[in-house]
Design a protein around this motif. Structure first.
Motif, PDB file in Angstrom:
ATOM      1  N   ASP A 218       0.859  -1.184   0.000  1.00  0.00           N
ATOM      2  CA  ASP A 218       0.000   0.000   0.000  1.00  0.00           C
ATOM      3  C   ASP A 218       0.893   1.230   0.000  1.00  0.00           C
ATOM      4  OD1 ASP A 218      -3.208   0.358   0.871  1.00  0.00           O
ATOM      5  OD2 ASP A 218      -1.959   2.140   1.068  1.00  0.00           O
ATOM      6  N   PRO A 219       0.512   2.271  -0.732  1.00  0.00           N
ATOM      7  CA  PRO A 219       1.338   3.478  -0.733  1.00  0.00           C
ATOM      8  C   PRO A 219       1.395   4.125   0.651  1.00  0.00           C
ATOM      9  CG  PRO A 219      -0.293   3.546  -2.504  1.00  0.00           C
ATOM     10  CD  PRO A 219      -0.639   2.379  -1.631  1.00  0.00           C
ATOM     11  N   ARG A 220       0.365   3.936   1.445  1.00  0.00           N
ATOM     12  CA  ARG A 220       0.331   4.604   2.753  1.00  0.00           C
ATOM     13  C   ARG A 220       0.634   3.607   3.866  1.00  0.00           C
ATOM     14  NH1 ARG A 220      -5.067   5.930   3.807  1.00  0.00           N
ATOM     15  NH2 ARG A 220      -4.373   7.378   5.393  1.00  0.00           N
TER      16      ARG A 220
ATOM     17  N   PRO B 282       5.907  -0.496   0.429  1.00  0.00           N
ATOM     18  CA  PRO B 282       5.338   0.847   0.222  1.00  0.00           C
ATOM     19  C   PRO B 282       5.465   1.263  -1.233  1.00  0.00           C
ATOM     20  CG  PRO B 282       7.506   1.033   1.227  1.00  0.00           C
ATOM     21  CD  PRO B 282       7.272  -0.431   0.976  1.00  0.00           C
TER      22      PRO B 282
ATOM     23  N   ARG C 189       4.739   3.030  -4.910  1.00  0.00           N
ATOM     24  CA  ARG C 189       4.232   4.308  -5.413  1.00  0.00           C
ATOM     25  C   ARG C 189       2.796   4.127  -5.899  1.00  0.00           C
ATOM     26  NH1 ARG C 189       5.306   5.309 -11.053  1.00  0.00           N
ATOM     27  NH2 ARG C 189       3.083   4.952 -11.099  1.00  0.00           N
ATOM     28  N   VAL C 190       1.952   5.131  -5.684  1.00  0.00           N
ATOM     29  CA  VAL C 190       0.563   4.998  -6.116  1.00  0.00           C
ATOM     30  C   VAL C 190       0.504   4.672  -7.606  1.00  0.00           C
ATOM     31  CG1 VAL C 190      -0.540   6.429  -4.354  1.00  0.00           C
ATOM     32  CG2 VAL C 190       0.383   7.516  -6.394  1.00  0.00           C
TER      33      VAL C 190
ATOM     34  N   ASP D 107       0.949  -0.803  -9.035  1.00  0.00           N
ATOM     35  CA  ASP D 107       0.647  -2.184  -8.611  1.00  0.00           C
ATOM     36  C   ASP D 107       1.033  -3.223  -9.660  1.00  0.00           C
ATOM     37  OD1 ASP D 107      -1.798  -1.591  -6.279  1.00  0.00           O
ATOM     38  OD2 ASP D 107      -1.333  -0.067  -7.772  1.00  0.00           O
TER      39      ASP D 107
ATOM     40  N   THR E 239       8.158   1.057  -8.849  1.00  0.00           N
ATOM     41  CA  THR E 239       7.362   1.056  -7.609  1.00  0.00           C
ATOM     42  C   THR E 239       8.055   1.754  -6.449  1.00  0.00           C
ATOM     43  OG1 THR E 239       8.343  -1.018  -6.864  1.00  0.00           O
ATOM     44  CG2 THR E 239       6.356  -1.187  -8.193  1.00  0.00           C
TER      45      THR E 239
ATOM     46  N   TRP F 134       1.861  13.402  -5.542  1.00  0.00           N
ATOM     47  CA  TRP F 134       0.785  12.440  -5.770  1.00  0.00           C
ATOM     48  C   TRP F 134      -0.294  12.611  -4.704  1.00  0.00           C
ATOM     49  CZ3 TRP F 134       0.903   9.765 -10.168  1.00  0.00           C
ATOM     50  CH2 TRP F 134       2.134   9.439 -10.755  1.00  0.00           C
TER      51      TRP F 134
ATOM     52  N   THR G  14      -3.595  10.741  -3.226  1.00  0.00           N
ATOM     53  CA  THR G  14      -4.383   9.525  -3.284  1.00  0.00           C
ATOM     54  C   THR G  14      -5.566   9.684  -2.342  1.00  0.00           C
ATOM     55  OG1 THR G  14      -4.340   7.107  -3.093  1.00  0.00           O
ATOM     56  CG2 THR G  14      -2.864   8.323  -1.637  1.00  0.00           C
TER      57      THR G  14
ATOM     58  N   SER H 136       1.659   9.024   5.507  1.00  0.00           N
ATOM     59  CA  SER H 136       1.932   9.394   4.119  1.00  0.00           C
ATOM     60  C   SER H 136       3.415   9.264   3.843  1.00  0.00           C
ATOM     61  CB  SER H 136       1.521  10.848   3.857  1.00  0.00           C
ATOM     62  OG  SER H 136       0.134  10.966   3.766  1.00  0.00           O
TER      63      SER H 136
ATOM     64  N   THR I 255       3.731  12.071  -1.358  1.00  0.00           N
ATOM     65  CA  THR I 255       2.363  11.604  -1.587  1.00  0.00           C
ATOM     66  C   THR I 255       1.479  12.106  -0.449  1.00  0.00           C
ATOM     67  OG1 THR I 255       3.124   9.600  -2.706  1.00  0.00           O
ATOM     68  CG2 THR I 255       0.898   9.557  -1.841  1.00  0.00           C
TER      69      THR I 255
END
Ligand code: SF4
Lengths: 534, 145
Positions: free
Chosen positions: A46-48, A61, A63-64, A67, A115, A414, A416, A482, A486
């Motif tokens: 997950d990005p967060r 972790p 990057r948004v 995937d 990623t 970014w 999200t 965060s 992002t």
């Protein structure tokens, strides 16, 4: 979900991707915690740094919007390290050779450049999942709300098929449905490509069946999705009936959505509150809401459960089934002589191959999970135990694509979006529940503390967030949830309408909006300016 | 364990239902008195939740009795504003508008959006209204969330 909720306590390796389960599906998350307490290994991508990530043995972790790259590299490692379940692949799948050819170049080192996840961690994740006895995948909107949403899901399917993690207890590929009856809406045929029970509208046999059942010639052509229909408002689309959905606040690119609905000749909205969408309508029909109607919801594990009326609806509000029935009668549409939700449900079941084995009375127990193909069938808690419905599982060749918009000099950050535990969707419901206002009084923008300093923001101060489509003001919250570069905001609150910003693209197949990724600029708002912004 | 006797003495009725917030589908007992919800209890035998409930399912029900609830049909009049009216008139205006759009711009000019929150009975009838009414598949729902 391919597997029942109770299976969530059984995997030995759990791979969660793009699911903020502790906030969005808290009771399901409790089961995962039990599995972890019993020794299961938890991998979270997950990005967060969400709560689930804090619990994880391995946190990726990414990057948004990256995937697909992660999943391609995991497939690469599973193949490279000999972790393919050869027996399963030979017996139940097709296309492995083409897949192996396709993924040869997608190394963990390549994925690291996209990623931001270290190649060694990608390898560890692939080995853990590849060696699992019972590996289970869970995902939510974090995976599907992208232009590449279908690619992401198919990439997950590839991992499942390579490793044979399907059709057994504690395995499977398990999307967690957001709203209470999103599953039921699809099951019931409220989608442009399928009749009730996922019977394709393009199949002439189904056309004949429903032409007879509904008493008029049915088209063989799929309808446009909601996104396309909104694009065509005022042109091909002139009139809309909307049931209980605050389309305006929940859709991306809000300015566009409002314009679309305003350009209709005729808009009729059924709702429990005068939502922003209902305020644009020509006719507003007051609906009975939760606890005021009898009917059924189907949950994320395909379980059909009765909901019951506990109180009278206020004033003259009426159940949706009654409203639609009356409207259809006024228009002279045949086949709308229902006198109870029971009559409606029994018709639904008899027209649906996956509900064929139940009716209103049988569904009372809440024990059935579809498919229930005939009366006397016990239902299907676990899918694909004996085989796939359409024969063999097919490996899909998926490439990586960048998000529709990527960060640039003008929009270097970014954004999200997502949901928080205490608030639900666009807040027309929880926004009016006093207990919840107390828990989450205002929306914030989550920014890494180092970015708060670097961008001249203040924790608790106001910032302006701008994208190519518009800007909003929001209070800054410094948090290490965060990552650097992002920021996160929920789409729950109308006074911070983040969907003015989002909406840069759609998945070409499902046309699910890219709500998860949007490049933005973040600027501090100084005191004098605050009075001026509208 | 709950003892049902004091509840009944307090005039409280329990109705078994399902939480309306997310796709987990936790079974709940809705506690009511005098046509008002006074509390929610998790159902110990709920197949999806087995007695568990989260903060949303437990507390977010005040909206049911909120004063902002719509209580009468509304139609937009010549002054551009929404005015309360009877069911009969509201349904007639709604019906006429759809028939007019179909007559003037074709049956494909009418579109329906069902809800991911309403019971399946409402979703089924929304899609049937479009399909049986216009012969098209101009129907979708908010599957995104
Ligand atoms: S109680 Fe919580 S987890 Fe259960 S259905 Fe409701 S919102 Fe979902």
């Amino acid at each position: 979900m391919s597997n029942p909720l109770k299976d969530m306590e059984k995997p030995d390796v759990i791979f969660c991707i793009g699911t903020n389960m502790t906030e969005c599906h808290p009771v399901a998350a409790t089961r995962l915690k039990k599995a972890v307490a019993n020794g299961a290994t938890l991998i979270v991508a997950d990005p967060r740094r969400i709560r689930l990530a804090e619990m994880a043995h391995l946190y990726l972790p990414l990057r948004v919007g990256s995937d697909t790259a992660l999943l391609l590299a995991m497939a690469h490692v599973i193949a490279r390290d000999g972790l393919i379940d050869q027996e399963f692949v030979a017996a139940r799948t097709e296309g492995i050779d083409r897949l192996l050819e396709h993924i040869r170049d997608f190394t963990p080192e390549w994925a690291e450049t996209i990623t931001g996840v270290p190649a060694a961690d990608i390898e560890t994740a692939a080995r853990l999942y590849g060696r699992a006895d019972r590996g289970a995948i869970y995902y939510t909107l974090g995976v599907t709300e992208h232009i590449c949403g279908v690619d992401n899901v198919q990439s997950l399917c590839n991992l499942v098929l390579m490793t044979g993690n399907i059709g057994r207890e504690g395995t499977g590929i398990n999307p967690m449905r957001g709203q209470n009856n999103v599953q039921g809406a699809g099951d019931s045929g409220a989608i442009p490509n399928n009749y009730v029970g996922f019977q394709s509208v393009s199949d002439p046999a189904n056309q004949a069946k429903f032409t007879a059942l509904y008493g008029r010639e049915m088209s063989l052509e799929k309808g446009p999705t909601k996104v396309t229909a909104l694009d065509r408002c005022g042109e091909q689309i002139r009139a809309m009936l909307i049931d209980g959905e605050n389309t305006l606040v929940s859709d991306p690119d809000r300015i566009h959505g409002e314009h679309a609905l305003r350009s209709l000749d005729h808009l009729v909205v059924m709702d429990i509150f005068l939502s922003e969408t209902a305020e644009l309508a020509h006719v507003v029909l007051p609906a009975a809401g939760w606890a005021e109607v009898d009917g059924h919801y189907t949950n994320t594990e395909r379980r059909i459960q009765r909901v019951r009326k506990a109180v009278e609806p206020p004033g003259e509000a009426m159940p949706d089934w009654w409203i639609i029935t009356q409207l259809a009668q006024k228009m002279g549409i045949p086949g709308f002589d229902y006198e109870s939700p029971k009559a409606v449900f029994n018709e639904l079941c008899s027209a649906s191959p996956i509900y064929a084995g139940i009716d209103w009375d049988l569904a009372e127990s809440g024990q059935y999970q579809w498919p229930i193909p005939y009366k006397g069938h016990p239902g299907t808690p676990r899918l694909h135990e004996d085989g796939f419905i359409n024969g063999r599982g097919k490996f899909m060749l998926i490439g990586y694509r960048d998000p529709a918009e990527v960060v640039s000099a003008d929009f270097p950050v970014w954004l999200t979006t997502g949901r928080r535990l205490e608030s639900y969707h666009t807040n027309t419901q929880t926004g009016r529940a006093e207990g919840i206002d107390y828990l989450l009084p205002r929306e914030t923008l989550e920014v890494h503390p180092a970015d708060v300093d670097a961008w001249g923001l203040a924790n608790g101060g106001l910032a302006r967030l701008s994208s190519r489509r518009g800007s909003v003001e929001v209070v800054v919250e410094a948090t290490e949830r965060s990552p650097r570069g992002t920021v996160f905001c929920s789409f729950a609150f109308n006074d911070v309408p983040v969907n003015i910003l989002t909406g840069s693209g759609y998945d070409p197949i499902t046309q699910t909006a890219e709500l998860k990724v949007c490049p933005v600029r973040v600027e501090a708002l100084i005191e004098e300016e605050i009075g001026l912004v509208a | 364990m709950q003892n049902p006797i004091p509840l009944m003495e307090a005039g409280i009725t329990k109705t078994r239902s399902v939480c309306g917030y997310c796709g987990v589908g936790c079974a709940v007992d809705v506690m009511t008195r005098d046509n008002r919800i006074v509390g929610i209890q998790p159902a110990m035998d709920g197949p999806a939740n087995e007695g568990a409930l989260c903060v949303k399912g437990q507390f977010a029900y005040d909206f049911v009795h909120h004063p902002d609830r719509l209580t009468r049909p509304l139609v937009r009049r010549d002054d551009g504003k929404l005015h309360p009216t009877t069911w009969d008139e509201a349904l007639q205006i709604a019906a006429d508008g759809f028939l007019r759009a179909a007559a003037e711009h074709g049956e494909a000019s009418v579109y329906g959006i069902a809800s991911g929150r309403t019971p399946s009975e409402a979703d089924y009838l929304m899609q049937k209204w479009v399909r049986a009414g216009f012969g098209t598949h101009n129907i979708d729902n908010c599957s995104r969330a």
